[in-house]
Design a protein around this motif. Structure first.
Motif, mmCIF file in Angstrom:
data_model
loop_
_atom_site.group_PDB
_atom_site.id
_atom_site.type_symbol
_atom_site.label_atom_id
_atom_site.label_comp_id
_atom_site.label_asym_id
_atom_site.label_seq_id
_atom_site.Cartn_x
_atom_site.Cartn_y
_atom_site.Cartn_z
ATOM 1 N N GLU A 39 0.763 -1.206 0.066
ATOM 2 C CA GLU A 39 0.115 0.145 -0.036
ATOM 3 C C GLU A 39 0.809 1.136 0.117
ATOM 4 O O GLU A 39 0.453 2.293 -0.831
ATOM 5 N N LEU A 40 1.860 1.256 1.052
ATOM 6 C CA LEU A 40 2.913 2.402 0.748
ATOM 7 C C LEU A 40 3.413 2.447 -0.600
ATOM 8 O O LEU A 40 3.963 3.778 -0.863
ATOM 9 N N ASP A 61 5.282 16.827 1.921
ATOM 10 C CA ASP A 61 5.019 16.577 3.551
ATOM 11 C C ASP A 61 4.140 15.684 3.813
ATOM 12 O O ASP A 61 4.185 14.766 4.688
ATOM 13 N N ASP A 62 2.914 15.670 2.963
ATOM 14 C CA ASP A 62 1.818 14.513 3.054
ATOM 15 C C ASP A 62 2.238 13.252 2.839
ATOM 16 O O ASP A 62 2.176 11.887 3.500
ATOM 17 N N PHE A 67 4.906 7.740 5.153
ATOM 18 C CA PHE A 67 6.041 6.836 5.646
ATOM 19 C C PHE A 67 6.403 6.955 6.846
ATOM 20 O O PHE A 67 7.525 6.664 7.150
ATOM 21 N N GLY A 68 5.922 8.166 7.667
ATOM 22 C CA GLY A 68 6.632 8.198 8.966
ATOM 23 C C GLY A 68 7.843 9.078 8.908
ATOM 24 O O GLY A 68 8.523 8.652 9.821
#
Length: 69
Positions: A39-40, A61-62, A67-68
């Motif tokens: 999904e990532l 930034d989103d 992805f942390g």
């Protein structure tokens, strides 16, 4: 040694011999992590393709937040 044991049972036996107390839950967890990785990767691919089409539309930034980072 019985060679007629299904491969799934052999895998579970290997997990148990390596200290995994609940092999089924362990496998579910591994699969869940794999799905999350997919999904990532889809999010990253979509953002990159959007970036190629119009570099100013992607909010990196989103994407980093997903992805942390």
């Amino acid at each position: 040694m019985n060679t007629n044991i299904p491969i799934e049972q052999k895998y579970i036996d290997v997990l148990r011999s390596n200290g995994v107390t609940n092999p089924i839950e362990h496998l579910k967890s591994v699969i869940d992590e794999y799905i999350e990785d997919i999904e990532l990767a889809k999010i990253a691919d979509k953002a990159y393709l959007e970036h190629l089409e119009n570099p100013n539309t992607v909010n990196w930034d989103d994407i980093k937040h997903e992805f942390g980072v």
